[in-house]
Design an enzyme around this catalytic site. Structure first.
Site, mmCIF file in Angstrom:
data_model
loop_
_atom_site.group_PDB
_atom_site.id
_atom_site.type_symbol
_atom_site.label_atom_id
_atom_site.label_comp_id
_atom_site.label_asym_id
_atom_site.label_seq_id
_atom_site.Cartn_x
_atom_site.Cartn_y
_atom_site.Cartn_z
ATOM 1 N N ASP A 1 0.604 -1.072 0.179
ATOM 2 C CA ASP A 1 -0.564 0.407 0.009
ATOM 3 C C ASP A 1 1.120 1.455 0.246
ATOM 4 O OD1 ASP A 1 -1.680 1.458 -0.029
ATOM 5 O OD2 ASP A 1 -3.200 1.344 2.727
ATOM 6 N N ARG B 1 -0.488 8.981 -10.229
ATOM 7 C CA ARG B 1 -0.685 8.336 -9.728
ATOM 8 C C ARG B 1 -0.048 7.250 -9.651
ATOM 9 N NH1 ARG B 1 -4.487 7.521 -4.899
ATOM 10 N NH2 ARG B 1 -4.203 5.521 -5.183
ATOM 11 N N HIS C 1 2.060 3.657 -8.993
ATOM 12 C CA HIS C 1 2.720 1.918 -9.438
ATOM 13 C C HIS C 1 3.352 1.946 -9.816
ATOM 14 C CE1 HIS C 1 -1.913 2.652 -7.543
ATOM 15 N NE2 HIS C 1 -2.343 3.180 -8.735
ATOM 16 N N SER D 1 -7.961 -5.786 -5.511
ATOM 17 C CA SER D 1 -8.577 -6.492 -4.639
ATOM 18 C C SER D 1 -9.823 -6.612 -5.535
ATOM 19 C CB SER D 1 -8.422 -5.905 -3.038
ATOM 20 O OG SER D 1 -9.524 -4.554 -3.731
ATOM 21 N N GLU E 1 -12.778 -5.558 -4.812
ATOM 22 C CA GLU E 1 -12.386 -4.058 -4.345
ATOM 23 C C GLU E 1 -11.923 -2.564 -4.850
ATOM 24 O OE1 GLU E 1 -11.524 -6.425 -2.080
ATOM 25 O OE2 GLU E 1 -14.316 -6.421 -1.731
ATOM 26 N N TRP F 1 -11.165 -2.163 -8.389
ATOM 27 C CA TRP F 1 -13.123 -1.952 -9.151
ATOM 28 C C TRP F 1 -13.431 -0.603 -9.371
ATOM 29 C CZ3 TRP F 1 -11.449 -4.723 -13.743
ATOM 30 C CH2 TRP F 1 -11.022 -5.439 -12.947
ATOM 31 N N ARG G 1 -12.116 2.220 -7.878
ATOM 32 C CA ARG G 1 -11.001 2.887 -8.405
ATOM 33 C C ARG G 1 -11.489 3.738 -9.732
ATOM 34 N NH1 ARG G 1 -5.262 1.933 -5.190
ATOM 35 N NH2 ARG G 1 -6.226 1.580 -4.120
ATOM 36 N N LEU H 1 11.423 -20.689 -4.691
ATOM 37 C CA LEU H 1 10.309 -19.610 -4.092
ATOM 38 C C LEU H 1 9.028 -19.814 -4.274
ATOM 39 C CD1 LEU H 1 10.137 -17.047 -2.045
ATOM 40 C CD2 LEU H 1 10.336 -15.043 -4.153
ATOM 41 N N ARG I 1 -5.600 -1.875 8.541
ATOM 42 C CA ARG I 1 -5.832 -2.575 8.395
ATOM 43 C C ARG I 1 -6.121 -3.750 7.570
ATOM 44 N NH1 ARG I 1 -7.670 2.685 6.436
ATOM 45 N NH2 ARG I 1 -7.135 2.405 4.508
HETATM 46 C C1 IPE Z 1 -5.399 -3.399 -0.367
HETATM 47 O O1 IPE Z 1 -5.243 -1.570 -1.027
HETATM 48 C C2 IPE Z 1 -5.529 -3.953 -1.683
HETATM 49 C C3 IPE Z 1 -4.466 -3.683 -2.274
HETATM 50 C C4 IPE Z 1 -2.970 -3.516 -1.977
HETATM 51 C C5 IPE Z 1 -4.285 -4.346 -3.173
HETATM 52 P P1 IPE Z 1 -6.248 -0.747 -0.622
HETATM 53 O O2 IPE Z 1 -5.629 0.720 -0.353
HETATM 54 O O3 IPE Z 1 -7.203 -0.511 -2.066
HETATM 55 O O4 IPE Z 1 -7.260 -0.382 0.770
HETATM 56 P P2 IPE Z 1 -8.035 1.020 1.261
HETATM 57 O O5 IPE Z 1 -9.027 1.222 0.332
HETATM 58 O O6 IPE Z 1 -6.974 1.640 2.011
HETATM 59 O O7 IPE Z 1 -8.546 -0.098 2.845
HETATM 60 C C1 IPE Z 2 -1.417 0.481 -3.801
HETATM 61 O O1 IPE Z 2 -1.378 1.876 -3.774
HETATM 62 C C2 IPE Z 2 -1.738 -0.190 -4.939
HETATM 63 C C3 IPE Z 2 -2.466 -0.909 -5.048
HETATM 64 C C4 IPE Z 2 -3.187 -0.904 -4.712
HETATM 65 C C5 IPE Z 2 -2.509 -1.930 -6.778
HETATM 66 P P1 IPE Z 2 -2.788 2.817 -3.901
HETATM 67 O O2 IPE Z 2 -3.351 2.575 -4.668
HETATM 68 O O3 IPE Z 2 -3.605 2.300 -2.474
HETATM 69 O O4 IPE Z 2 -2.109 3.971 -2.234
HETATM 70 P P2 IPE Z 2 -2.718 5.256 -1.974
HETATM 71 O O5 IPE Z 2 -3.320 4.270 -0.882
HETATM 72 O O6 IPE Z 2 -3.076 5.343 -2.543
HETATM 73 O O7 IPE Z 2 -1.409 5.907 -0.909
HETATM 74 MG MG MG Z 3 -4.101 2.071 -0.570
#
Ligand code: IPE
Ligand code: IPE
Ligand code: MG
Length: 243
Positions: free
Chosen positions: A23, A36, A40, A68, A70, A72, A74, A134, A197
């Site tokens: 994250d 963003r 990534h 995840s 969830e 989708w 985004r 691995l 979380r």
């Molecule tokens: C969790 O991160 C999912 C992944 C790392 C793929 P999110 O950034 O989506 O989680 P929330 O929305 O902050 O809970």
């Molecule tokens: C994790 O980074 C990557 C994925 C969830 C795919 P985020 O994109 O959630 O980054 P933050 O949480 O917005 O910083």
């Molecule tokens: Mg995140």
């Protein structure tokens, strides 16, 4: 003389399976006033570093939460970028992974992704299936709740077909129908960028996982950071409900 390293194994402090909630890519980019996608992209570099460092730190299984069920929610552009990066990572890395004896596998409803991506993932899996150094597991279109629903559907199908007695359903019957069937449960779940979380990750499997959190944003994560997290894990006392 005191027995040395053996006591480490006895108390379960060896991390065989680490699962990471990667994250902070968005925050990394925001701090630099970049889009963003730039975060990534750097996140993919962190994946490379961590996969390279993992076997030397004693890990046998490394599970990475990449997308995840969830995610989708985004904006479509970001979803497209993430899928594009995934494709790029697998295409550009598969030979090196194979050379390094890494077995690539996936959990989640990844077969529901676009057909060309599914084909690429199937090929990568088949190519590296015999590798042993691995096991790298990518959680794609993964949600712990939906994984449990799919496992429940499989149980119901087997009961309806007369192949399973409902009274015989125990932990093993459910576990063997999860996406992670055959893998050891994670010893630790690590989340970068400070959120506290699970975000629907490995809900069943992490029942007794140690939770590790670091403020480091995922694009800044590397081998030494991984070693520090594993050191913290080694200092934990695991009890599994005993005393
Ligand atoms: C969790 O991160 C999912 C992944 C790392 C793929 P999110 O950034 O989506 O989680 P929330 O929305 O902050 O809970
Ligand atoms: C994790 O980074 C990557 C994925 C969830 C795919 P985020 O994109 O959630 O980054 P933050 O949480 O917005 O910083
Ligand atoms: Mg995140």
């Amino acid at each position: 003389m005191k027995p040395a390293a053996a006591s480490l194994v006895d108390t379960g402090t060896v991390c065989r399976h680490l699962a990471i909630i990667m994250d902070g890519n968005g925050r990394w980019a925001k701090a630099r006033r970049l889009p963003r996608i730039a975060g990534h992209r750097e996140g993919v570099e962190a994946v490379r570093r961590v996969v390279e460092a993992a076997p030397g730190l004693g890990l046998e299984v490394l599970t990475l939460y990449a997308f995840s069920s969830e995610n989708w929610k985004r904006p479509p552009d970001e979803v497209t970028d993430l899928m594009g990066l995934l494709k790029h990572y697998v295409r550009s890395e598969i030979e090196a992974l194979h050379r390094n004896d890494v077995c690539l596998d996936f959990i989640g409803d990844w077969r529901a992704l676009k057909p060309d991506l599914v084909q690429l993932l199937e090929d990568a899996r088949a190519r590296t299936a015999g590798n042993r150094r691995l096991k790298l597991v990518m959680a794609l279109n993964y949600g712990g709740q939906s994984e449990l629903v799919r496992a429940a559907q499989r149980l119901a199908t087997d009961v309806a077909a007369g192949q399973l007695d409902p009274d015989a359903i125990g932990l093993d019957a459910l576990e063997s129908r999860l996406d992670t069937a055959g893998m050891p449960p994670p010893d630790a779940v690590l989340r970068t960028s400070g959120e506290l979380r699970l975000s629907n990750f490995l809900l069943w499997q992490s029942a007794y996982a140690e939770f590790l959190v670091t403020d480091t944003l995922w694009p800044d994560f590397d081998g030494p950071a991984l070693a520090r997290s594993l050191d913290e894990f080694a200092r934990r006392e695991r009890r599994f409900g005993g005393r």
